[in-house]
Write a protein that holds these residues in place. Sequence first.
Motif, mmCIF file in Angstrom:
data_model
loop_
_atom_site.group_PDB
_atom_site.id
_atom_site.type_symbol
_atom_site.label_atom_id
_atom_site.label_comp_id
_atom_site.label_asym_id
_atom_site.label_seq_id
_atom_site.Cartn_x
_atom_site.Cartn_y
_atom_site.Cartn_z
ATOM 1 N N LEU A 39 -10.592 -4.462 3.964
ATOM 2 C CA LEU A 39 -10.890 -3.034 3.928
ATOM 3 C C LEU A 39 -9.616 -2.205 3.827
ATOM 4 O O LEU A 39 -9.571 -1.208 3.091
ATOM 5 N N GLU A 40 -8.581 -2.587 4.552
ATOM 6 C CA GLU A 40 -7.315 -1.861 4.490
ATOM 7 C C GLU A 40 -6.687 -1.958 3.106
ATOM 8 O O GLU A 40 -6.206 -0.962 2.560
ATOM 9 N N LEU B 82 -6.045 1.192 0.519
ATOM 10 C CA LEU B 82 -4.733 1.483 -0.075
ATOM 11 C C LEU B 82 -4.801 1.451 -1.596
ATOM 12 O O LEU B 82 -4.187 2.288 -2.279
ATOM 13 N N PHE B 83 -5.553 0.524 -2.151
ATOM 14 C CA PHE B 83 -5.706 0.443 -3.599
ATOM 15 C C PHE B 83 -6.406 1.685 -4.135
ATOM 16 O O PHE B 83 -5.996 2.247 -5.163
ATOM 17 N N ASN B 84 -7.458 2.122 -3.465
ATOM 18 C CA ASN B 84 -8.170 3.319 -3.911
ATOM 19 C C ASN B 84 -7.293 4.557 -3.814
ATOM 20 O O ASN B 84 -7.365 5.438 -4.686
ATOM 21 N N GLN B 85 -6.470 4.646 -2.786
ATOM 22 C CA GLN B 85 -5.556 5.783 -2.667
ATOM 23 C C GLN B 85 -4.539 5.775 -3.807
ATOM 24 O O GLN B 85 -4.258 6.823 -4.407
ATOM 25 N N THR B 86 -3.989 4.613 -4.121
ATOM 26 C CA THR B 86 -3.028 4.497 -5.215
ATOM 27 C C THR B 86 -3.682 4.835 -6.550
ATOM 28 O O THR B 86 -3.093 5.515 -7.388
#
Length: 64
Positions: free
Chosen positions: A42-43, A47-51
């Motif tokens: 999940l973390e 982080l991938f979605n934020q990037t």
Amino acid sequence: MKKLESLKVNNRGQTSVEVILLIGSILVISIICGTYIYKINLEINDLFNQTLAKGRLFLFNKLK
């Protein structure tokens, strides 16, 4: 071969209890490891979605 025969002669159920405890401990360990790996997943996904969102906004700003 004598060990196998002694397991068959065992009438106290010690072998069954040991197998049940072994399977139970494997289940507990796999559940704990599974929840730990799920949290890490999940973390990483967050982080991938934020990037990805930052990259998308950067590209949209470049087009304007």
